[in-house]
Motif scaffolding. Structure first.
Motif, PDB file in Angstrom:
ATOM      1  N   ALA A   1       1.062  -1.540   0.199  1.00 22.34           N
ATOM      2  CA  ALA A   1       0.250   0.049  -0.174  1.00 22.34           C
ATOM      3  C   ALA A   1       0.962   1.022   0.264  1.00 22.34           C
ATOM      4  O   ALA A   1       0.655   2.817  -0.662  1.00 22.34           O
ATOM      5  CB  ALA A   1      -0.894  -0.404   1.324  1.00 22.34           C
ATOM      6  N   ARG A   2       1.572   0.923   0.696  1.00 28.07           N
ATOM      7  CA  ARG A   2       2.664   2.185   0.876  1.00 28.07           C
ATOM      8  C   ARG A   2       3.968   3.080  -0.182  1.00 28.07           C
ATOM      9  O   ARG A   2       4.205   4.042  -1.154  1.00 28.07           O
ATOM     10  CB  ARG A   2       3.640   2.534   1.795  1.00 28.07           C
TER      11      ARG A   2
ATOM     12  N   CYS B   1      -6.360   0.916   1.549  1.00 28.16           N
ATOM     13  CA  CYS B   1      -5.972   1.058   0.234  1.00 28.16           C
ATOM     14  C   CYS B   1      -5.903  -0.003  -1.287  1.00 28.16           C
ATOM     15  O   CYS B   1      -5.977   0.627  -1.861  1.00 28.16           O
ATOM     16  CB  CYS B   1      -4.121   2.053   0.149  1.00 28.16           C
TER      17      CYS B   1
ATOM     18  N   LYS C   1      -4.158  -1.307  -5.596  1.00 27.74           N
ATOM     19  CA  LYS C   1      -4.281  -0.049  -5.056  1.00 27.74           C
ATOM     20  C   LYS C   1      -5.290   1.034  -5.617  1.00 27.74           C
ATOM     21  O   LYS C   1      -4.956   1.686  -6.358  1.00 27.74           O
ATOM     22  CB  LYS C   1      -2.588   0.306  -4.499  1.00 27.74           C
TER      23      LYS C   1
ATOM     24  N   TYR D   1      -1.590   5.986   0.311  1.00 20.75           N
ATOM     25  CA  TYR D   1      -1.783   5.572   1.463  1.00 20.75           C
ATOM     26  C   TYR D   1      -1.472   6.843   2.567  1.00 20.75           C
ATOM     27  O   TYR D   1      -1.099   7.168   2.446  1.00 20.75           O
ATOM     28  CB  TYR D   1       0.182   5.084   1.141  1.00 20.75           C
TER      29      TYR D   1
ATOM     30  N   ALA E   1      -3.688   3.317   8.131  1.00 16.37           N
ATOM     31  CA  ALA E   1      -3.019   2.529   8.063  1.00 16.37           C
ATOM     32  C   ALA E   1      -2.833   1.606   9.117  1.00 16.37           C
ATOM     33  O   ALA E   1      -2.356   0.434   9.721  1.00 16.37           O
ATOM     34  CB  ALA E   1      -1.798   1.885   7.179  1.00 16.37           C
TER      35      ALA E   1
END
Length: 533
Positions: A426-427, A457, A481, A485, A490
């Protein structure tokens, strides 16, 4: 009599895609009989690469009104069991869309055997020939006349054009004498005037027949049926060039070459894209991604695998030949021996703490795909940085020993591994990027069969299950995604995933639960729904 080709026909062929209705062009998708649950998902992933139109599903209300602009699956003949058979119907919105899909499938399809522009079908050969001869249909408004389709193919008017027939049976082998009789019937029904060329025809006409008894070859029971159409593409087994049995450098958990190719397709790897495998091992998955044209990058916590490799005494030097360099084989050897571009880099790292600067904007939204097979402790246990004694972790490594130092590691639970994988994806994925990974499944009374880990995400696009034994299995999960992010969001989600009593924590005890749930501990699946036949 069938011949493997990536694309068939001249430009004239490409303009001919049979039945045009309010749904567009009707195709016949002929699958290979392996990885049954993965097949439709692979085609949908390749369609997004080729056209980006998506698939219409009647139970999804928001898509109503887009019937003419999307692809649509139609279940095969023969009821529920026939869904495991090789013949599926596929509606393309336009002839152009069908051609684009055929081009991509023909080049890199794994589970699709061929795509056919379906002209006619019938329960008997005679019924199919009558349909071709008269164009008899229940509702003429739903399908153009046969003559209209024939007018787009030169071999019905030009004596100099060339063609051939490819006859294939499912559940039986069609004898040569029967093939000749079938071809004779269809030629008289259609009125071919061109010349036969078995090697390089302009047009390849496909003839398929199913006749499977309920107990024959342990295959799904499908009623006798005939199919006829113009072959748009036929795939090759290009992935066999990467067989593990012939690979220079292997580890105990190297991914099967065919599954790696599937994962590269699900990740939509192609030129201009960057794929990352945080558990790269000997590079099996990145080999497939590199073949697809993507740039690759890998990481692994085991320095012995990605940096040291194996000494030549551990290998068959004769079979490795010139690729044994500096007295060893390693991950780079695999790419060099195949003539593939090397990864941009391989780093010794921990997936729970990647060595990317989190404050740097360039470290986020970096990869187009994360493709991996995480360690779940079934075949090999996961490890992360750490150790039994804190003072050992905090000591400074002397400068002269940094190249040979192996940092201490600690056990890496399944729950932590999954949460970290989804968070790093996700990042570091771009918006629209894809995460493709395997997740364990098992038949136990405590673990929900359909449960999957989540992330705010990421959205699950496909989940395909492979049965390995009567109790063990694994799911190939594809996530996309959908939004940027958010660290706070998160972090809160991570706490919920690892909170006491969550479903994810049950997977930390998966091995124990499986072997205490029933007596069917390791019996292999004997049906066609397993790996391959």
């Amino acid at each position: 009599m069938a011949m493997a080709m990536t694309m068939m026909g001249s430009p004239q062929t490409n303009s001919s895609c049979g039945e045009e209705t309010k749904w567009g062009t009707r195709l016949l998708c002929v699958f290979r009989m392996r990885y049954i649950d993965f097949r439709v998902a692979e085609v949908e992933a390749l369609e997004q690469m080729a056209c980006g139109l998506g698939f219409y599903r009647e139970n999804e209300g928001p898509l109503i009104g887009k019937k003419g602009t999307m692809f649509k699956w139609e279940a095969p003949k023969g009821g529920e069991e026939a869904r495991d058979g090789p013949f599926w119907y596929l509606r393309a919105p336009t002839r152009e869309a069908a051609e684009k899909l055929a081009a991509v499938v023909g080049e890199r399809g794994v589970l699709v055997k061929c795509l056919v522009d379906l002209w006619s079908e019938g329960d008997t050969l005679e019924a199919m020939a009558l349909d071709l001869r008269q164009g008899a249909v229940e509702d003429a408004a739903l399908r153009p006349d046969v003559e209209d389709r024939k007018s787009r193919v030169a071999c019905f008017s030009d004596k100099g054009s060339t063609f051939k027939f490819s006859c294939e049976g499912f559940g039986r082998r069609i004898p040569m004498q029967e093939q000749l009789a079938v071809i004779d019937v269809l030629c008289r029904a259609c009125g071919h005037v061109g010349k036969v060329s078995l090697k390089q025809p302009q047009y390849d006409f496909y003839v398929g027949n199913t006749a499977v008894s309920p107990k024959e070859h342990n295959l799904p029971s499908i009623p006798d049926h005939w199919y006829f159409g113009l072959l748009l593409c036929r795939t090759t087994t290009w992935y066999d060039a990467y067989k593990l049995s012939e690979r220079k450098y292997l580890g105990p958990t190297s991914m099967d070459h065919e599954v790696a190719a599937l994962m590269a397709n699900m990740a939509q790897c192609r030129p201009g894209k960057l794929a990352f495998d945080p558990y790269v091992g000997t590079g099996s998955i990145l080999v497939a991604c590199s073949h697809a044209g993507a740039m690759t990058y890998g990481g692994d916590i085991d320095v012995r695998v990605i940096i040291w490799g194996k000494e030549k005494e551990c290998c068959d030097v004769k079979s490795h030949g010139e690729f044994v360099q500096n007295g060893k084989v390693d991950v780079w050897t695999n790419f060099d021996s195949y003539g593939l571009p090397r990864p941009l880099g391989l780093i010794r790292c921990d997936a729970s703490s990647l060595p990317f600067r989190r404050q740097a904007a360039c470290s986020e939204d970096l990869f187009d795909a994360v493709v991996c097979d995480p360690p779940y402790g079934i075949r090999a246990g996961g490890r992360k940085q750490g150790g039994r004694q804190a003072w050992m972790r905090d000591r400074e490594v002397p400068e002269d020993r940094k190249d040979s130092h192996i940092p201490s590691t600690a056990a890496y639970s399944t729950s932590e591994c999954v949460v970290d994988l989804l968070d790093l994806s996700a990042r570091h994925l771009v918006v629209g990027g894809r995460l493709v990974y395997f997740f364990p499944s098992a038949v136990t009374g405590e673990i929900p069969r359909d449960w999957l880990p989540s992330h705010p995400c990421l959205e699950v696009e496909h989940c395909c299950e492979q049965e390995l034994t009567m109790v063990w299995g694994r799911k190939l999960v594809t996530m996309v995604k959908r939004k940027p992010y958010d660290p706070d969001e998160a972090g809160e989600h991570r706490k919920r995933q690892l909170a006491l009593g969550s479903d994810l924590l049950k997977f930390d005890r998966l091995y124990e639960l499986v072997h205490s749930s029933s007596g069917e501990k390791s019996k292999k699946v004997k049906s066609y729904k397993g790996k391959k036949i």
